[in-house]
Design an enzyme around this catalytic site. Structure first.
Site, PDB file in Angstrom:
ATOM      1  N   LYS A   1       0.861  -1.185   0.000  1.00 29.88           N
ATOM      2  CA  LYS A   1       0.000   0.000   0.000  1.00 29.88           C
ATOM      3  C   LYS A   1       0.895   1.231   0.000  1.00 29.88           C
ATOM      4  CE  LYS A   1      -3.917   2.135   2.488  1.00 29.88           C
ATOM      5  NZ  LYS A   1      -4.842   2.033   3.636  1.00 29.88           N
TER       6      LYS A   1
ATOM      7  N   SER B   1      -9.894   2.286   2.789  1.00 34.62           N
ATOM      8  CA  SER B   1      -8.977   3.039   1.966  1.00 34.62           C
ATOM      9  C   SER B   1      -7.967   2.187   1.216  1.00 34.62           C
ATOM     10  CB  SER B   1      -8.207   4.025   2.848  1.00 34.62           C
ATOM     11  OG  SER B   1      -7.333   3.331   3.740  1.00 34.62           O
TER      12      SER B   1
ATOM     13  N   SER C   1     -10.333  -0.039   6.939  1.00 34.08           N
ATOM     14  CA  SER C   1      -9.714   0.070   5.615  1.00 34.08           C
ATOM     15  C   SER C   1      -9.069  -1.200   5.077  1.00 34.08           C
ATOM     16  CB  SER C   1      -8.672   1.190   5.615  1.00 34.08           C
ATOM     17  OG  SER C   1      -9.309   2.438   5.623  1.00 34.08           O
TER      18      SER C   1
END
Lengths: 481, 499, 104
Positions: B81, B156, B180
């Site tokens: 990420k 997210s 998330s």
């Protein structure tokens, strides 16, 4: 109307650690810009703070030294504001729960004019750990400021007093006392030029006899005691004049300009301050146990108050002398070393605070750099004590020692300063003097005391100053009785 | 090179093949890079790719394998990420603010993956500064849900989610501040774990809300997540909130039977607000657990409804402060034109941050500002304790808690973008575990039909007590031994060989 | 606690985010919605409840006072933004980060 000034101090003491409060970057003074600004110092995305153990120990030391409450649990908070020298956009400080709580410092306020010296207790509100900001450098590039973050994250202990002081003299006496204390316990190098000890002074005035505090103005960043006196005196006058002219005081942050001797309001930075303090989620509560305190206590030097009491008890020194000798740890250590090397305590005190202090002062040298060490001074004082030299001769030896002309005994020999203590030899000299000055003897016998001193003088002259004056006195008295 | 594609293999299968030299890390990595080249232009799962760096790591992994110096993930391509700083990699956190930021250091987990010999495939797309539940706040554009390209992958960690679901990586990392990892795992149909707060170091992970942020694995199965956790978790002295616990093997309990497991079902997780079609899938999954020997216990988490208001005070408050460092002075976006310092700050931050990030900074600044602190921030911290205590009570009655991970299946892009409050409700079932600091995971539990007739994945959430990750992974793994939901792959991205 | 345009401007100023008049109005609507959500908290009696800052009741770990960082200035300053106002040069000079003049 008679006015009273009310003063409180906030002092930022830079702690004597190797590294920053929340990272392993060096805090050495004077490095090239940003070469000691690690990823934490410049607040790169993703970095986190980890607390320096030594900084915590410094805080504990200070708390112990002022007999303060040391919080078993204290909390780091973020003080949020934007400034280019504050890379995270917040300063990590302590707000609601500081590490050191209430304590007190006893100060000696020196005599000023017709006011005599006195002692006073200044209450400490709190002391908390926080990080320093970086520095803005002007003039490197036209129209721009340069930001150096080497200092960002340097550990500070901010020490806050109650508004207990009532004159510039008291404020400066407190600042000096604190300055000595933090050096005494080894938590701060005390270097004011380098900014290791900076004072913010809150000043307000009120009609004498009233209780309610006036509106205060804060004089920022005073880094010399001389400026502190000037700034407080100017600020006090300004506030009184403003009020007497019918004006009001607005709370403000002001800067002192040493060139003009005036204070002026800062233009930016403050505006509507809303620091939005909240507990820093990156740091956990700082927990200090009794055992932690004991461990630190074991490393603490004897504190000035304790040492002062000991000097009075052990060496029978006066309170004044004991106090003067414990104004700095180096001075106290020098004195103790002199006594330990065999010198008389009272005499050591007199010499250390008298001749030696004057000489050091004239040479602008500190006692740790004294050309005459404690052992040498003790040897000199012993030679007075065993009647080898007179007090006057000792002063000559002192000068020679200062100039590194050799050991005490070598100097006495080389300069021929050894005094005559052989009573037979002194008697012979006195007999000669009496024979040659019959008129004076008659005058003495007729009741003129002065004649006695004249005869002593003659005897000393005849011995070329080497006769022990006390012996001369004794023998002469005997002969004339 | 093997005949069939390795993209659906588990991490342990891939590890065995690599170590048996049936495939090289370079070949495996290239397979994924090829798929990325094929699908990323439409899915937009990756923000930054660097084939040179990636293949160099693969080569190094092959050398390690040749030398016999291997760890379980050596040679396996992992997507990171874009919230994690990786030295020499563009690290943007999904923001224009950091669009040109090249991280000069490695996050703790990057160091851990490097040490394990894993290969960094690239940096995945995400909501800007991890603020979002649909990946639509990314400066680098939205991410498509591989099950239905007109839908969002959740957020997210939307890029990592789409990458795992579309098999554009062997596994990925994510972060979870309010859901998330788990919500996108639910929306994209794979296994995602948010560990106990403090289990994975936050060093080098760009902060959103420091007291809630936690990194975790996103992978095809519970077993894969356990192997990822073995690399990611562990004490790190650079993070003051990192838990100083002995290193554990998260795979150790995978094969334990579930006989007698007490599963708590909080009534609040099955109340109004839950899509009926999602509820049905969850009920079926619970029934499956009963078959596995689990005992069902009714529990209550009475303060669940308050978790969203509490979160939308605490997270923005922390974020408003965490994001103050982006001031255009030392790195990041600086406005091209400005008159003075104040103007530079105001413009740089107005231009560098997107709308949702600015909203949260403003809310956070507001709740911390003079006069409001007690009514908002302090109050929220007090209720946070009530929420945590709900779980303490609940875990007296059960071993794990189960329920939905998200109230609905993947929604259409643009559907909630103008309604922040509706978007925030996406996290109703996940936020309270962040507030309590508990571990939670989402595992594929089946599919639900959307109104327009699309079959979309549904995730079952499993919440454990502190440090119970190994137990939760066991609970998930046993389910995955008797179901195959986690093996389903979106039709839209099926490779030719297995079509 | 109803939010006003003035509140938005004040908070935006504290946060150093430029907000135009039209942005402020739009922001007001959205923030009012979010605050409405948050207001639910006020119904809860929290008397006597200890605020919770961290999920684990742990204390701060202390780091030994040893220098571990080296000078990485040049590496870090590669990320310096462009100076702006017509210059695309990095906003550094002589190792310093450059900003518009700071006035005290």
């Amino acid at each position: 109307m008679e006015w009273e000034v009310v003063i409180g101090l906030e002092t930022h003491t830079q702690l004597r650690t190797n590294t920053k409060i929340f990272s392993g970057a060096s805090i050495k003074y004077g490095a090239e810009p940003n070469t000691q600004a690690c990823e934490v110092s410049i607040a790169l995305p993703g970095v986190l703070p980890v607390l320096n153990k030594e900084a915590v120990q410094c805080a504990i030391k200070f708390g112990l030294a002022i007999n303060a409450h040391i919080a078993p649990r204290s909390v780091f908070a973020r003080k949020n504001y934007f400034y280019p020298d504050l890379p995270k956009g917040y300063q990590i400080s302590q707000f609601e729960l500081p590490v050191v709580g209430k304590g007190a410092v006893t100060i000696q306020v020196p005599a000023v004019g017709k006011n005599s010296a006195y002692e006073k207790v200044v209450n400490i509100t709190r002391a908390h750990l926080e990080e320093d900001a970086g520095k803005s450098v002007h003039g490197a590039v036209e129209g721009m400021s340069g930001i150096d973050l080497n200092r960002a994250g340097t550990p500070l202990l901010e020490i806050v007093t109650e508004p207990d002081m009532r004159s510039a003299a008291e404020a400066v006496a407190y600042a000096k006392k604190l300055h000595e204390l933090v050096q005494w316990i080894g938590i701060c190098d005390g270097n004011m030029q380098e900014g290791s000890f900076r004072c913010d002074v809150n000043v307000s005035v009120r009609p004498k006899g009233t209780e309610k505090l006036g509106t205060r103005r804060e004089i920022k960043n005073l880094n010399s005691f001389k400026f502190m006196t000037q700034a407080i005196e100017y600020e006090t006058r300004w506030q009184i004049e403003t009020l007497e002219d019918g004006g009001t005081i607005q709370q403000a942050t002001v800067l002192f300009n040493p060139d003009t001797g005036e204070t002026r309001s800062m233009r930016s930075k403050e505006e509507a301050n809303d620091y939005r303090y909240f507990p820093d989620p990156d740091l956990l509560p700082l927990v200090i146990s009794e055992a932690d305190k004991d461990a630190v206590r074991a490393t603490m030097p004897e504190l000035p108050e304790a040492m002062k009491a000991r000097f009075e008890a052990e060496y029978a020194l006066s309170s004044y002398d004991s106090n003067a000798l414990t104004t700095s740890r180096d001075l106290a250590n020098y004195f103790v070393a002199t006594v330990d090397a065999g010198a008389d305590a009272k005499q050591s005190a007199n010499w250390v605070m008298g001749i030696l202090a004057a000489k050091l002062n004239a040479a602008d040298t500190s006692i740790i750099d004294s050309p005459i060490n404690a052992q040498q001074l003790a040897q000199l004082l012993r030679r007075i004590g065993d009647n080898t030299i007179s007090n006057n001769a000792a002063k000559q030896v002192f000068e020679a020692l200062w100039n590194a002309e050799g050991s005490v005994d070598d100097i006495i020999a080389a300069k021929g300063l050894k005094q005559e203590s052989d009573s037979g030899a002194i008697e012979a000299i006195i007999d000669e003097v009496l024979a040659a000055n019959a008129a004076m003897v008659d005058e003495f016998k007729a009741g003129k005391e002065k004649a006695f001193n004249a005869l002593v003088g003659q005897a000393m002259k005849a011995s070329k100053g080497k006769a022990n004056p006390a012996q001369v006195n004794d023998i002469l008295k005997k002969k004339l009785s | 090179m093997m005949n069939s594609s390795p993209i659906n293999l588990s991490l342990s299968q891939l590890g065995e093949m690599l170590q048996a030299k049936k495939i090289s890390s370079v070949e495996l990595t290239q397979t994924f890079l090829d798929r990325i080249q094929q699908y990323n232009p439409s899915i937009n799962a990756y923000i930054a790719l660097d084939e040179g760096k990636t293949l160099a790591q693969a080569k190094a992994a092959d050398a390690r394998i040749a030398a016999g110096n291997t760890a379980p993930l050596t040679g396996i391509p992992i997507a990171q990420k874009d919230i994690f700083c990786a030295k020499g990699w563009q690290t943007t956190c999904g923001s224009k603010m950091l669009a040109n930021f090249i991280a000069p250091y490695d996050a703790h987990i990057i160091t851990q993956f490097d040490a394990a010999g894993a290969v960094n495939l690239g940096k995945t797309n995400m909501d800007e500064f991890a603020m979002g539940s649909s990946n639509e706040t990314s400066y680098f554009g939205g991410v498509k849900n591989p099950w239905s390209f007109d839908r969002v992958p959740g957020g997210s960690s939307g890029g990592s989610a789409a990458a795992v679901a579309a098999r554009l990586c062997a596994a990925a990392t994510g972060t979870d501040t309010g859901g998330s990892i788990r919500q996108p795992a639910s929306l994209c149909g794979f296994t995602g774990l948010k560990p106990t707060y403090g289990a994975v170091s936050r060093f080098g992970m760009i902060a959103f809300a420091s007291s809630l942020d936690q990194a975790g694995p996103m992978a095809k199965s519970a077993e894969d997540c356990a192997l990822m956790m073995n690399v990611m978790a562990g004490f790190d002295e650079r993070d003051s909130t990192s838990l100083n616990r002995e290193k554990e093997d998260y795979t150790r309990d995978l094969n334990l039977p579930l006989q007698g497991l007490k599963v708590g079902l909080p009534k609040e997780y099955f109340a109004e607000g839950l899509d009926a079609s999602v509820g049905k899938v969850i009920e079926a999954a619970i029934a499956e657990y009963k078959k596995l020997g689990a005992e069902i216990v009714d529990i209550s988490l009475p303060n669940t409804g308050l978790s969203i208001p509490v979160y939308y005070v605490l997270a923005p408050a922390e974020a408003s402060s965490n994001l103050s460092r982006y001031d255009g002075v030392r790195y990041g976006h600086r406005a091209a034109e400005y008159t003075d310092l104040m103007d530079m700050y105001n413009k740089s931050r107005a231009e560098g941050f997107g709308a949702e990030v600015k909203r949260r900074i403003l809310i956070g600044t507001y709740v911390l500002s003079a006069g409001y602190y007690d009514a908002y921030y302090l109050k929220a911290q007090q209720i946070r304790r009530l929420i945590a205590q709900d779980f303490v009570e609940a875990f007296k009655k059960c071993d794990v808690i189960m329920g939905p991970a998200a109230p609905s299946t993947a929604f259409k892009a643009g559907e909630k973008v103008d309604d922040p409050v509706a978007m925030y409700l996406q996290d109703i079932y996940t936020i309270s575990t962040n507030l309590a600091g508990l571990p939670g995971m989402s595992i594929p539990a089946g599919f639900a039909q959307s109104d327009d007739g699309v079959s979309l994945p549904v995730g079952l959430q499993i919440i454990g007590n502190y440090f119970d990750e190994a137990r939760m992974l066991n609970v998930a793994h046993q389910y995955q031994q008797v179901t195959d939901w986690h093996e389903r792959m979106p039709e839209l991205v099926l490779p030719k060989e297995v079509k | 606690m109803a939010l006003s345009i003035e509140d938005i401007k004040k908070v935006a100023h504290l946060a150093r985010i430029e907000v135009s008049e039209s942005d402020a109005a739009a922001t007001l609507t959205k923030l009012t919605g979010i605050l409405g959500l948050i207001e639910q908290m006020q119904a809860v009696d929290t008397t006597g409840i200890e605020p919770m800052s961290h999920s684990q009741d742990l204390s701060q770990r202390l780091r030994d006072d040893i220098v571990t960082k080296t000078n990485l200035r040049d590496e870090f300053q590669k990320n310096a933004p462009a100076l702006g106002n017509g210059s695309t040069e990095p906003a550094v000079a002589g190792g310093l980060y450059l900003v518009p003049k700071v006035i005290e």
